[in-house]
Scaffold this motif. Structure first.
Motif, PDB file in Angstrom:
ATOM      1  N   TRP A 487     -58.636 -74.071 -32.536  1.00  0.00           N
ATOM      2  CA  TRP A 487     -58.594 -74.425 -33.952  1.00  0.00           C
ATOM      3  C   TRP A 487     -57.642 -75.600 -34.145  1.00  0.00           C
ATOM      4  CZ3 TRP A 487     -61.821 -72.819 -37.621  1.00  0.00           C
ATOM      5  CH2 TRP A 487     -62.586 -71.664 -37.360  1.00  0.00           C
ATOM      6  N   SER A 509     -55.064 -69.046 -33.016  1.00  0.00           N
ATOM      7  CA  SER A 509     -56.144 -68.199 -33.528  1.00  0.00           C
ATOM      8  C   SER A 509     -56.415 -68.581 -34.976  1.00  0.00           C
ATOM      9  CB  SER A 509     -55.747 -66.726 -33.473  1.00  0.00           C
ATOM     10  OG  SER A 509     -54.789 -66.480 -34.484  1.00  0.00           O
ATOM     11  N   ARG A 510     -57.514 -68.103 -35.465  1.00  0.00           N
ATOM     12  CA  ARG A 510     -57.870 -68.415 -36.844  1.00  0.00           C
ATOM     13  C   ARG A 510     -56.869 -67.792 -37.807  1.00  0.00           C
ATOM     14  NH1 ARG A 510     -63.420 -66.137 -38.686  1.00  0.00           N
ATOM     15  NH2 ARG A 510     -62.015 -64.351 -38.588  1.00  0.00           N
ATOM     16  N   GLU A 691     -64.758 -58.335 -39.459  1.00  0.00           N
ATOM     17  CA  GLU A 691     -65.372 -59.521 -38.837  1.00  0.00           C
ATOM     18  C   GLU A 691     -66.702 -59.108 -38.213  1.00  0.00           C
ATOM     19  OE1 GLU A 691     -66.578 -62.597 -38.241  1.00  0.00           O
ATOM     20  OE2 GLU A 691     -64.470 -63.161 -38.437  1.00  0.00           O
ATOM     21  N   TRP A 693     -68.835 -61.451 -36.671  1.00  0.00           N
ATOM     22  CA  TRP A 693     -69.207 -62.363 -35.592  1.00  0.00           C
ATOM     23  C   TRP A 693     -68.141 -62.322 -34.506  1.00  0.00           C
ATOM     24  CZ3 TRP A 693     -74.034 -64.130 -36.030  1.00  0.00           C
ATOM     25  CH2 TRP A 693     -74.602 -64.143 -37.303  1.00  0.00           C
ATOM     26  N   ASP A 694     -68.555 -61.982 -33.335  1.00  0.00           N
ATOM     27  CA  ASP A 694     -67.645 -61.861 -32.209  1.00  0.00           C
ATOM     28  C   ASP A 694     -66.963 -63.208 -31.920  1.00  0.00           C
ATOM     29  OD1 ASP A 694     -67.185 -59.976 -29.609  1.00  0.00           O
ATOM     30  OD2 ASP A 694     -67.195 -62.118 -29.102  1.00  0.00           O
ATOM     31  N   ALA A 695     -65.629 -63.209 -31.995  1.00  0.00           N
ATOM     32  CA  ALA A 695     -64.880 -64.468 -31.898  1.00  0.00           C
ATOM     33  C   ALA A 695     -65.103 -65.161 -30.556  1.00  0.00           C
ATOM     34  CB  ALA A 695     -63.396 -64.209 -32.120  1.00  0.00           C
ATOM     35  N   GLU A 696     -65.125 -64.385 -29.502  1.00  0.00           N
ATOM     36  CA  GLU A 696     -65.295 -65.004 -28.173  1.00  0.00           C
ATOM     37  C   GLU A 696     -66.656 -65.655 -28.028  1.00  0.00           C
ATOM     38  OE1 GLU A 696     -64.237 -62.833 -24.602  1.00  0.00           O
ATOM     39  OE2 GLU A 696     -62.695 -61.793 -25.767  1.00  0.00           O
ATOM     40  N   GLN A 699     -66.822 -68.856 -29.937  1.00  0.00           N
ATOM     41  CA  GLN A 699     -66.103 -69.878 -29.192  1.00  0.00           C
ATOM     42  C   GLN A 699     -66.954 -70.436 -28.050  1.00  0.00           C
ATOM     43  OE1 GLN A 699     -62.118 -68.715 -28.985  1.00  0.00           O
ATOM     44  NE2 GLN A 699     -61.629 -69.907 -27.160  1.00  0.00           N
TER      45      GLN A 699
END
Lengths: 762, 762
Positions: A487, A509-510, A691, A693-696, A699
């Motif tokens: 980010w 991180s966000r 959340e 949507w899986d962050a990984e 990415q």
């Protein structure tokens, strides 16, 4: 489909193949019908047998024909078996009419009690999961050659012993079947080269409506059944009733007008020893007509689906579209929507219907999942019947009042006291001031007035918007974005002299972006002084022009790109404006109702506006409605003794009842943990959306070099903007579904890179 | 309600008291419920009896109570009689529980066969119309004093002998009953000071849903019945089922979630000799709870209705409204709409619901009558279930395609080749040119852009529209109006020098205004030269400004007044513009779809536009949708290799499926003589709508000196503009209904003149 997940129970029984919550691909090379009835024991099996006879044993027809009769769920087995009844009757009729027929009959799986009744002496029954592999098969061959496929396949998938509703029989006999397992089995059968009839089925898209044998109540029962099917998006091609001398077809036809033909069968002999052979002979005219109508409706549907791309290209003027760049092959034929998915018609060797994830959420409007869509459909019918549309000024009616109260108690809580309704989602209705303060790259809707609040871009040039003048002071905002998995804060040139610290411009991180401590960082100070300097410079240089309002989207910026503004910049901007008594407008058309994990994105900023606009998700995306919330101070500035001081603007459909009904339901559903499993409340005070949507994975995908319009060709419907793919779900969508879509997306990007490495990015 | 008018049959059976097509006023001083069931013989009478017992024979309650049990239509009489059953059971239970009860039972009218069965020796039966005046009455007094009114009144209105649906029994026994007669009888009973329960009734607004006794199919039958009631705008307060050990309440409750409570009654003894006394004792807890819920729902409804005006005043920001001038007493509480009428809640001594003709057609949007509203409701449910909303660009789906094709084959026939959809009714989406040519006093919608095409007025002043600049050349149009019973042409000053002939400026009838011969009159020449002179003057004086388009409403002018433009002037204007290659836009948002007796008002002018905009009536007024039709030339001017040459504007809900579905149906219904009895086609070529408003009556009213807002207080909902009252119906409204409204209007004007001769005209 059994009682494991009662919340989902009605889901499967109410969806068509192309509308299933499970990803299904179903070929349309042969007709598929469901035979439905308004109650049990009303002759569905007789009607199926009659149609099969017309199809397979009609002397006039010469072509080889194949028919699959599928009974997905049989209770009361083995004493009752529809697939056996049909198989036996067809065999007898084949002999009687001297027309040879190769037919087979099978029963795939059953509960243990049903299996023991069926094969009392067989102790080797193979229990798979909770069902026994019964594997029963019988056939009657008309030819010596055993290699020819049967012309009639009559099959039961699952059987239970109790003569009860399947969900009860399954529970009592300890033999449950999962939704997805059933769907997979049916899907496999739908892919065969047969005409298909599914009995009282859970699956299918064309229907032959039920017969009604009841005397009194037969008319209303049939009409109710018809209406329940319509409320689930089914098409009904014919209704069959039995003749009781009551002329029930007259009121039925009066109700249906020309929409659906009604067929009347001769009275069915009640004597159990009657083999019905004569009855089938007597009824053959009716069944022949019925079969013809089923075939005709199927052919008409295929013809229409095939023609649609060309006809659309001839008569539509699509918005945001250069028609010269859209050949018929690029047109997507949408047969229906079910929750997050489109059902799309395609021809690739064969015609078929397949599911496509609507990753655009149809311009960010869609919220309900498949279950809530069905509920919303019923509520839409109710609101239309009860209210239709009623005009708004000086009037009150329940849906508008409930919707207004929910808005003030939800997204407007703590600051708003008034709701102004409009009928579309361009939010500038209350922006009745001279010049606006806004951010470069912002987009606040597409009416001519709303576009004036937008900084110049290719969308405001002479060709697009010859009236555009851009009546505002447009500031250059800092943005944050993910690149190469990190980010990063992107500062406009004006801040470069301020030399921000490195820790100010990259984030691990966000969550770090939203840290409260950033409010008092050096950067926040830099932002603040830039804003106040811009404001005072404008008031010196602009002559008579005054800033009437600040309008911002509290969370994202969009015009050919999607980026996040730095939240601290927004907060400083709001603070500065409120100090200067400039009214603050939040455009929450996109961000409102959980798009950013909170009901109103204002919560993320930690400050409140004077005016805020909501639309899109507010109605669950089912029909247009917009609402503008305002503080008492704003509202009171229009109060006075003269009518001319009032806000004398509005739309025909201000606060229309159907929109308000949809909004009231959606606002409640989205934040109710019973209807939205993604809602969490750590303490009773704060409701949050988890959340999805899986962050990984996000990415991982963000690192992918390739973005393409070709995605629409497959099972994800995307409209990439530049080198940005956006993917959007509803607030109720399950995280598992989201993860699946991300994985598919990555796969498609991979495939695409391999096929067309040099494609132009549009 | 019987088979006299089959088209209307379902109408009555599908409307609630407050939604009846017959003018009804119903007090809300006591609860009124319908007991409904999903089929016959499913225990409606038992449930009614149980609730009555709880209400009248519960030892805990002490207050005097009165209950009316009404069976409007009884078949199978006299062997079956629900009112007798209830009367007898209550009498027995009164003795058993030692709680005194004064009850009566009566049967009003019956067919001759039913009467002969009932009184075989009575040959003096009085036949009124087609029914016998049976006049049967019995009672059981608990007190010596005969003057006290019965606590229980159990009554059957009409009875037939055959155990058939009422429509069949009535037909077979030659004893039909008219809709209005039945409604009048029921209305009289609803006005009594009793709790009311109407059995399987045609009338009522609260409902206690049906029980389901069926085994298999009980769940789906109940759900279907519930959905059919919702699709007719009914509220269901409770569902009662019988316990068969199948736990049907579990899936039912899962489907209903918290919306409606489900009650389970103990199994009903099947032995006919059982007097059910013990069963009623066992069930008393269930019936007590049911009664409590019915009472609670009633009180909650009254409370809500009473609070609505105040709450509306607190949270709404109505458009076009100076809130300071609207005290709560001026707020109209709309409980529902049925076709042309609102059902409005009022308190005058007592609370009641009454019908009000919506003379504004809710801002000119409303088209369907009560029957078509019900059909539209079902189609709205279907479209929501099948499509929800799906985004439009580069996509095609059936409702959008069908709607576009109907538009091009109807209002766009002969000139338009393309349809552009938007989601509200401001028509300037395609008006993307520099300056417009328009008429003074015109109004083309209320978005900021659309208002720029409007000449300056009090609606465009700084307070109302600080951004307004008025980007157009605005011409002064001649208008025609009726005054003192005559049609007069009013010429702007600029034409006064032309000294038109007297026969040019007065007309004996409205038809004269539309005479073809006027096209070549001196006046037409005068118009023509004024227009071309204005155009050439503008091009000389305006510097760089160019006229991009002409925008006109082909038929009326509106801004605080409603007048008709002289049609010849419009024709000359279009001719001049088309000669100068100025694109012509017709704003048909108001005039389109039969408002002026033809489908597109362009037909009246005898010329075609390049662009035309439609909305309002297009969807039957049920939800917002707009369409802009364009010629090939206009469309092609946006075609090119660059996306930037395309029209890059649109709305989230462009061509939304529900709007397109409503439009496709409404467009078809309005011009189909089967659904619209006002459609005439003298020859097969030309379809016309007959005149709905009696010319003499209109003339009579136009002479009346008084116009008042007070109209809204009574049974017509009007919003007078200056000294103009406008009254509008749908294309399907019967001329008889229109005549009634005109007569009422005149009466109200008369009354009002007498009460407040000096009222201020707002």
């Amino acid at each position: 489909m059994l009682l494991r997940r009662p919340h989902r129970l009605r889901l499967l029984s109410s969806t068509t193949t192309n509308r299933s919550p499970f990803p299904l691909t179903v070929p349309l090379s042969h007709p598929t019908y469901i035979i439905w009835s308004s109650n049990t024991s009303l002759g569905k099996t007789l009607v199926s047998t009659g149609i099969s006879t017309s199809f397979l044993l009609s002397p006039s027809s010469s072509n080889p024909k194949k028919l699959l009769y599928l009974k997905p769920l049989q209770t009361g087995f083995p004493s009752d078996s529809d697939s056996r009844f049909l198989f036996q009757k067809l065999s007898s009729l084949s002999l009687r009419r001297k027309l040879p027929l190769f037919s087979s009959h099978s029963v795939l799986l059953s509960s243990l009690p049903a299996a023991k009744s069926f094969k009392p002496n067989d102790f080797s029954l193979n229990v798979s999961h909770e069902m026994c592999e019964l594997g029963f098969y019988e056939d009657r061959k008309a030819l010596e050659d055993g290699n020819v496929a049967p012309e009639l396949v009559s099959e039961t998938l699952y059987a239970w012993e109790g003569a009860l509703s399947p969900h009860l029989a399954a529970e009592r006999e300890g033999a449950l079947v999962g939704d997805s397992e059933l769907v997979k089995k049916v899907e496999r059968r739908l892919k065969t080269d047969y005409w298909k009839m599914v009995l009282r089925g859970e699956i299918g898209w064309f229907l032959c409506g039920g017969d009604c044998r009841g005397r009194l109540g037969g008319i209303s029962g049939t009409i109710s059944a018809y209406e329940s099917l319509k409320l689930r998006g089914y098409d009904v091609v014919a209704i069959v009733i039995e003749d009781h001398g009551l002329a029930n077809e007259i009121p039925l036809m009066s109700y249906l007008r020309t929409r659906v033909p009604v067929f009347v069968l001769p009275p069915i002999p009640q004597d159990p020893s009657n083999d019905l052979m004569e009855w089938f002979d007597e009824s053959s005219n009716v069944f022949n007509s019925l079969k013809d109508i089923m075939l005709e409706a199927y052919l008409e549907r295929i013809r229409r689906l095939n023609e649609m791309p060309r006809r659309a290209g001839d008569v539509f003027w699509w918005p945001f579209t250069q028609h010269k760049l859209v050949p018929p092959s690029n047109v997507t034929v949408i047969d229906s929507r079910c929750g997050e998915n489109f059902s799309v018609y395609k021809v690739r060797n064969k015609e078929y219907i397949t599911q496509q994830f609507d990753a655009c959420a149809s311009w960010w409007t869609q919220g309900p999942d498949a279950t809530l869509q069905t509920e919303l459909a019923r509520d839409m019918g109710y609101a239309a019947a009860r209210f239709g549309h009623v005009m708004f000024p000086e009037n009150v009616y329940e849906p508008a009042l409930e919707c207004a109260e929910l808005l003030l108690d939800g997204v407007g809580k703590g600051w708003a006291t008034r709701v102004y309704f409009s009928d579309n989602d361009s939010p500038t209705e209350s922006c009745h001031e001279l010049m606006v303060l806004a951010l470069k790259g912002s987009y606040h809707g597409d009416t001519l007035g709303a576009m004036e609040a937008q900084a110049p871009s290719s969308y405001t040039g002479f060709l697009q918007q010859p009236w555009y003048t851009g009546r505002g002071l447009f500031l250059d905002p800092p943005t944050v974005f993910m690149h190469n998995g990190k980010w990063i804060l992107s500062l406009p040139e004006v801040f470069h002299s301020g030399t921000p610290e490195p820790e100010d411009i990259t984030f691990r991180s966000r969550d770090e972006i939203f840290l409260k401590s950033r409010d008092s960082s050096n950067l926040a100070g830099l932002y603040s002084s830039y804003i106040s300097q811009q404001l005072s410079q404008y008031s010196t240089l602009s002559g008579t022009k005054l800033i009437g309002a600040l309008i911002i989207e509290p969370g994202k910026k969009y015009i050919s790109l999607i980026l996040l503004f730095d939240i601290i910049f927004l907060l400083m901007l709001v603070n500065e404006c409120q100090q200067c008594k400039i009214p603050v407008i939040f455009d929450e058309v996109f961000t409102g109702f959980w798009r950013l994990g909170v009901e109103a994105a204002a919560e993320l900023l930690g400050c409140v506006p004077d005016i805020a606009c909501f639309a899109k998700l507010m109605t669950g995306g089912i029909i247009p409605l917009a609402a503008t919330l305002a503080t008492d101070a704003v509202f009171n500035s229009f109060t006075g003794d003269s009518k001319l001081k009032a806000l004398l603007h509005g739309h025909s459909y201000s606060a229309h009842a159907m929109g308000c009904t949809a909004a009231a339901q959606s606002i409640k559903w989205f934040k109710d943990p019973i209807t939205n499993l993604n809602i969490t409340s750590k303490n009773s005070q704060k409701i949050l959306l988890r959340e999805l949507w899986d962050a990984e994975l996000v990415q991982w995908i963000s690192l992918h070099p390739s973005v393409s319009r070709m995605l629409r060709e497959d099972d994800i419907y995307c409209r990439p903007l530049g080198n940005v793919i956006y993917v959007m779900s509803g607030p109720c969508t399950s995280p598992e579904f989201c993860t699946q879509q991300l994985l598919k997306l990555h796969t498609k990007l991979e495939e695409f890179t391999q096929v067309k490495p040099n494609m132009e990015i549009i």
